[in-house]
Design a protein around this motif. Structure first.
Motif, short mmCIF file in Angstrom:
data_model
loop_
_atom_site.label_atom_id
_atom_site.label_comp_id
_atom_site.label_asym_id
_atom_site.label_seq_id
_atom_site.Cartn_x
_atom_site.Cartn_y
_atom_site.Cartn_z
N HIS A 116 0.85 -1.20 0.00
CA HIS A 116 0.00 0.00 0.00
C HIS A 116 0.88 1.25 0.00
CE1 HIS A 116 -2.77 -3.05 1.42
NE2 HIS A 116 -3.77 -2.20 1.26
N TRP A 127 -4.74 2.00 7.96
CA TRP A 127 -3.61 1.08 7.96
C TRP A 127 -2.25 1.78 7.96
CZ3 TRP A 127 -1.38 2.61 3.53
CH2 TRP A 127 -2.20 3.03 2.48
N ARG A 128 -2.20 3.10 8.03
CA ARG A 128 -0.94 3.84 7.92
C ARG A 128 0.05 3.54 9.04
NH1 ARG A 128 -4.54 7.29 10.17
NH2 ARG A 128 -3.85 8.60 11.89
N GLN A 130 0.88 0.60 10.14
CA GLN A 130 1.57 -0.68 9.97
C GLN A 130 3.00 -0.41 9.49
OE1 GLN A 130 -0.60 -4.04 8.67
NE2 GLN A 130 -2.57 -3.04 8.98
N ILE A 142 3.79 1.25 2.65
CA ILE A 142 3.49 0.48 3.86
C ILE A 142 3.32 -1.00 3.51
CG2 ILE A 142 1.84 0.24 5.79
CD1 ILE A 142 3.21 2.99 5.71
N ASP A 143 3.82 -1.86 4.39
CA ASP A 143 3.61 -3.30 4.28
C ASP A 143 2.40 -3.62 5.15
OD1 ASP A 143 3.65 -6.05 4.22
OD2 ASP A 143 5.65 -6.25 5.09
N VAL A 144 1.26 -3.84 4.52
CA VAL A 144 0.03 -4.16 5.23
C VAL A 144 -0.20 -5.66 5.09
CG1 VAL A 144 -2.47 -3.78 5.34
CG2 VAL A 144 -0.93 -1.89 4.76
N ASP A 145 -0.12 -6.36 6.21
CA ASP A 145 -0.32 -7.83 6.16
C ASP A 145 -1.76 -8.19 6.16
OD1 ASP A 145 2.37 -8.42 6.02
OD2 ASP A 145 2.59 -8.35 8.20
#
Length: 145
Positions: A116, A127-128, A130, A142-145
């Motif tokens: 993302h 989600w910012r 993460q 960002i790495d959003v799991d």
């Protein structure tokens, strides 16, 4: 040309050309004022999502998934007016797609693991918080799991 016309044309193009067109349109809308590295990073996020196979079978399907990228967030009547920015986005899209064809262990990654991105001065997605991978230009990846 209007966004709606561009996407209509992309539906009739062979997949590799359609995917490059959709990616170029995304780069134009999301990052035309960003450095080339920022455009490559945006492209990498889209290509990573395609590779993960959860959001579509083609890059156009990934990029036109509702509320994920600018292709579905801006007016379909939006005009692509900046010819030099379009040309640059189209060339960066081609480069990104070529780079992504390199086998994973040898692939250059500008934002490793990022799924993302957002323009940090304009948006504050939930989600910012993460794992941040990088900040390039006006975007955080960002790495959003």
């Amino acid at each position: 040309m209007k966004l709606s016309t561009l996407l209509l044309i992309a539906n009739w193009l062979p997949t590799p050309v359609a995917d490059q067109t959709c990616l170029a349109a995304t780069l134009y809308l999301e990052a035309r004022d960003q450095p080339v590295l920022g455009q490559l990073a945006v492209a990498e996020v889209a290509l990573r999502r395609l590779e993960q196979g959860k959001e579509g079978r083609t890059l156009c399907e990934v990029l036109t998934r509702p509320k994920q990228f600018a292709l579905t967030l801006v007016s379909p009547n939006l005009e692509f007016k900046d010819a030099s920015a379009w040309d640059r986005a189209f060339r960066v899209a081609q480069s990104a797609m070529t780079l992504w064809q390199v086998p994973t262990p040898y692939r250059v990654s500008f934002v490793p693991g990022a799924s993302h991105f957002y323009a940090y001065h304009r948006a504050a997605p939930a989600w910012r918080h993460q794992r941040e991978v990088a900040t390039i230009g006006d975007h955080r990846f960002i790495d959003v799991d």
